[in-house]
Design an enzyme around this catalytic site. Structure first.
Site, PDB file in Angstrom:
ATOM      1  CB  SER A  23      -0.891   0.012   1.250  1.00 30.21           C
ATOM      2  OG  SER A  23      -1.942   1.112   1.159  1.00 30.21           O
ATOM      3  CG  ASP A  44      -2.558   4.281  -1.481  1.00 33.18           C
ATOM      4  OD1 ASP A  44      -3.250   4.007  -2.589  1.00 33.18           O
ATOM      5  OD2 ASP A  44      -2.606   3.526  -0.586  1.00 33.18           O
ATOM      6  CG  ASP A  51      -2.952  -0.167  -2.497  1.00 34.04           C
ATOM      7  OD1 ASP A  51      -3.024   0.998  -2.018  1.00 34.04           O
ATOM      8  OD2 ASP A  51      -3.541  -1.207  -1.820  1.00 34.04           O
ATOM      9  CG  ASP A  81      -5.912   1.064  -0.909  1.00 38.39           C
ATOM     10  OD1 ASP A  81      -5.224   2.004  -0.740  1.00 38.39           O
ATOM     11  OD2 ASP A  81      -6.215   0.144  -0.188  1.00 38.39           O
TER      12      ASP A  81
END
Length: 455
Positions: A103, A242, A244, A246
């Site tokens: 993440s 960010d 990833d 999400d």
């Protein structure tokens, strides 16, 4: 069952250290394959996607080998935002989806998280079953039963079209100049196309991943980079994702940073103005009290969950609501997607701007943000963050601060579920008070951590 591998958001850690090692990830793939095949009605495939960090190749290969050894077929997606993998898992009717990502962390870390066939986080009982299976000896199926591997064709195109479909077809983004910071992460080939194809003039930054620069001084965790670009380009707004994809943080034309709390507020308030039912909004213990008050002024109930998007999701399911999020930028619109999605959340705000003919700054002004400071106190690996926050000196100071603030402020002290840190948050009406109290509590936590490390 006590979890050894899964945290609040899957399994995560430093690459090369347990549990993020090739051996453990191989065993995880095998265990997941065994459990998922046992839960499914047929031998459906398992999708694997990842972000752009260099270790993704290593972990992808280990997972692939483990799943195949368990007899599960695999479809490789390559770099793709986490919510995109959730969407493809659901629409391709896969047995499960696996995301290789840490993440918002830097490239040295990586992790594994799972989605069910419905595109939602795996239920706790399935995660516990996978952990239990990992304790058993690894037995490979016969050669005739080994899982097969193939690439997922046009994954990016399918997800781009899905994101665009969540934006009202009667509207467009023509005339808007938008800076999009992709954090050198999984959305670098996705996000710019979504906004461009809806008509915006897009200036993409953080869109040149090299395996090592993901989240480095860019993206939602470093909005100052986006702010500088918005001001330099004279853009109408900026959108930062960010690593990833999400999370989302926005910046208005004047350079003001707009976090997840205000994004949730703008979406909720606009829906109420448009006559759309908003039965309630879910936040977390870290959500600004200004969000709660602004929603209540609009007649919208607000409830807090534990920190972590899975807990926000659980609260939404419990209440039958469809909108929630975190200040960090996780924004969940269950009427649009099955999980938090930075691109889709940004599109909901842009739709509110277009339908109301108001600027981002104007829409965000409806929520007064109480001064709030969050400090992350690093804890050496091997030291229990939970024990640190229970140290006598920390608890005594925490009690004093809570008595001082009374009903006019809040203090939250909690171990992170994704990083070796303790998060210290203080919120009050006066900024100076917030700064001073946060510093005092952070120092107490750091002292307790140092003492625990020595012992």
């Amino acid at each position: 069952m006590k979890r050894h591998f899964f945290g609040t958001d899957g399994m995560r850690g430093r690459v090369g250290e347990e549990p993020v090692t090739p051996e453990t990830v191989l065993k995880l793939g095998w265990a997941a394959g065994r459990v998922l095949l046992a839960h499914g009605e047929d031998r459906g495939s398992v999708l694997i996607g990842k972000d752009t960090r260099i270790s993704g190749y290593l972990l992808e290969s280990a997972l692939e080998a483990g799943l195949s050894a368990a007899g599960a077929d695999i479809r490789l997606i390559g770099p793709m935002p986490t919510p995109g993998i959730a969407y493809l898992t659901r629409t391709a009717r896969a047995q499960a989806g696996i995301v290789i990502s840490a993440s918002h962390n830097l490239y040295e870390d990586n992790g594994i998280k799972f989605f069910s066939s419905l595109g939602a986080k795996l239920p706790d009982d399935v995660e516990c079953a996978i952990e239990a299976m990992m304790q058993k000896p690894m037995r490979i199926v016969s050669s005739a039963e080994l899982g097969k591997v193939r690439r997922f064709a046009d994954a990016a195109g399918r997800y781009i079209e899905f994101c665009k479909s969540t934006f009202p077809c009667r509207l467009g983004l023509g005339g808007l100049k938008i800076v999009v910071d992709c954090a050198h992460g999984a959305a670098y080939q996705i996000a710019p196309h979504v906004f461009e194809e809806l008509g915006a003039h897009v200036i993409a930054i953080g869109n040149a991943p090299d395996g090592f620069n993901i989240n480095r001084e860019c993206g939602s965790t470093h909005p100052q980079t986006l702010r500088q670009a918005v001001l330099a380009e004279g853009a109408d707004l900026g959108i930062a994702l960010d690593g990833d994809g999400d999370r989302v943080i926005m910046v208005d034309h004047a350079g003001s940073v707009i976090d997840g709390d205000r994004i949730v507020y703008m979406i909720a308030a606009h829906r109420r103005r448009m006559g759309v039912s908003v039965p309630g909004v879910a936040g977390t213990l870290m959500s600004n009290v200004g969000l709660e008050r602004a929603l209540n002024q609009n007649g919208i109930p607000f409830a807090r969950a534990a920190v972590g998007d899975r807990y926000v999701m659980a609260l939404l399911a419990e209440r039958g609501w469809d909108l929630g999020g975190e200040a960090s930028g996780h924004v969940i619109c269950l009427d649009k997607s099955t999980t938090g999605d930075g691109i889709i959340a940004a599109l909901q705000v842009l739709a509110a701007m277009r339908e109301s003919e108001r600027s981002l700054a104007d829409l965000a002004s409806g929520m007064h943000v109480f001064p709030q400071t969050i400090v992350n106190v690093a804890i050496n690996r091997g030291v229990s963050a939970r024990e640190v926050v229970r140290a006598p000196g920390v608890l005594a100071l925490l009690k004093d601060i809570e008595q001082l603030l009374g009903s006019e402020g809040r203090v939250v002290l909690r171990p992170s579920g994704t990083e070796p840190v303790v998060r210290v948050m203080v919120e009050a009406a006066e900024a100076q008070t917030v700064t001073e109290l946060t510093e005092q509590l952070a120092q107490a936590v750091a002292k307790a951590a140092a003492e625990a490390d020595v012992s």
